[in-house]
Design an enzyme around this catalytic site. Structure first.
Site, PDB file in Angstrom:
ATOM      1  N   GLY A 152       0.767  -1.237   0.000  1.00  0.00           N
ATOM      2  CA  GLY A 152       0.000   0.000   0.000  1.00  0.00           C
ATOM      3  C   GLY A 152       0.795   1.282   0.000  1.00  0.00           C
ATOM      4  CG  HIS A 204       2.758  -1.547 -15.613  1.00  0.00           C
ATOM      5  ND1 HIS A 204       2.479  -2.827 -15.165  1.00  0.00           N
ATOM      6  CD2 HIS A 204       3.847  -1.637 -16.406  1.00  0.00           C
ATOM      7  CE1 HIS A 204       3.368  -3.660 -15.695  1.00  0.00           C
ATOM      8  NE2 HIS A 204       4.212  -2.972 -16.444  1.00  0.00           N
TER       9      HIS A 204
HETATM   10  C1  GRF Z   1       3.878  -1.180  -7.179  1.00  0.00           C
HETATM   11  O1  GRF Z   1       5.193  -1.459  -7.600  1.00  0.00           O
HETATM   12  C2  GRF Z   1       3.021  -0.904  -8.389  1.00  0.00           C
HETATM   13  O2  GRF Z   1       3.716  -0.345  -9.465  1.00  0.00           O
HETATM   14  C3  GRF Z   1       2.572  -2.262  -8.777  1.00  0.00           C
HETATM   15  O3  GRF Z   1       2.396  -2.974  -7.566  1.00  0.00           O
HETATM   16  C4  GRF Z   1       3.198  -2.396  -6.572  1.00  0.00           C
HETATM   17  C5  GRF Z   1       2.295  -1.993  -5.440  1.00  0.00           C
HETATM   18  O4  GRF Z   1       3.019  -1.550  -4.397  1.00  0.00           O
HETATM   19  N1  GRF Z   1       1.357  -2.181  -9.531  1.00  0.00           N
HETATM   20  P1  GRF Z   1       2.226  -0.909  -3.146  1.00  0.00           P
HETATM   21  O5  GRF Z   1       1.231  -1.936  -2.663  1.00  0.00           O
HETATM   22  O6  GRF Z   1       1.539   0.337  -3.637  1.00  0.00           O
HETATM   23  O7  GRF Z   1       3.321  -0.628  -2.158  1.00  0.00           O
END
Ligand code: GRF
Length: 197
Positions: free
Chosen positions: A12, A110
């Site tokens: 998150g 992404h």
């Molecule tokens: C991030 O690296 C995002 O780019 C990808 O999943 C990861 C999520 O990280 N879609 P977080 O849960 O926001 O720390």
């Protein structure tokens, strides 16, 4: 006031960037009305609760079939009456019943410069492993609209990040998050909340 529902599966940190952006005023006219995860252990749910945001879990494990889960997922989204749905590390394929219900209202972050290193199988560290294997000098992050494909919707924002000679996937992932994701996702939400999307 833009009503935003954030879908999460993991730590998150992108959700936290949104929460902090609203509190600092860099994201204007926006309210996170619900955080939804498919993973009851997602730390992102703790972050939501700490910020006083309703945190719900809709887990595929609780449903007989993917179709039943998809219906429950859409029901939980609808209940929050969102204007915008933000996928922030949400590791669930968005069903067509949901993209149909919210056309051009779902965005995703992404961790690459789409169209590089995206599509089926490109998530989390795998994205950065592929970038390092290819030897790119720059990677980055992309915010895009979600359609029925995987990472195929119209691009909203991108930010490049330099790849350094000794990068490991983990080090590169952290730099992409810090220098790109946590900047462009809040910026995209602020743009959409203030008529610049
Ligand atoms: C991030 O690296 C995002 O780019 C990808 O999943 C990861 C999520 O990280 N879609 P977080 O849960 O926001 O720390």
């Amino acid at each position: 006031m833009l009503r935003v529902l954030v879908c999460v599966s993991g730590g998150g940190t992108n959700l936290q960037a949104i929460i902090d952006g609203i509190q600092k005023g860099t994201i204007r006219n926006t309210e996170v009305v619900r955080v939804l995860s498919n993973n009851q252990n997602a730390y992102a749910l703790e972050r939501a609760k700490k910020a006083g945001i309703e945190a719900v879990c809709v887990s595929p494990k609780d449903y007989e079939s993917r179709e039943e889960f998809n219906k429950a997922l859409l029901e939980s989204v609808r209940a929050a009456k969102p204007d915008l749905i933000v996928l922030a590390g949400f590791l669930v394929a968005i069903p067509s019943i949901m993209t149909a219900a919210y056309p051009n209202k779902i965005i995703n972050i992404h961790p690459s410069l789409i169209p590089s290193f995206c599509g089926k199988g490109f998530y989390g560290l795998k994205v950065h492993e592929a970038a390092l294997a290819r030897g790119v000098k720059y990677t980055g992050a992309t915010v895009h609209y979600v359609d029925d494909g995987t990472d195929t919707g119209p691009i909203i924002l991108q930010k490049p990040v330099e790849v350094l000679p000794d990068d490991t996937p983990e080090v590169l992932q952290k730099r992409v998050m810090e220098q790109a994701e946590w900047t462009i996702l809040p910026k995209a939400i602020d743009m959409l909340a203030n008529g610049k999307g």
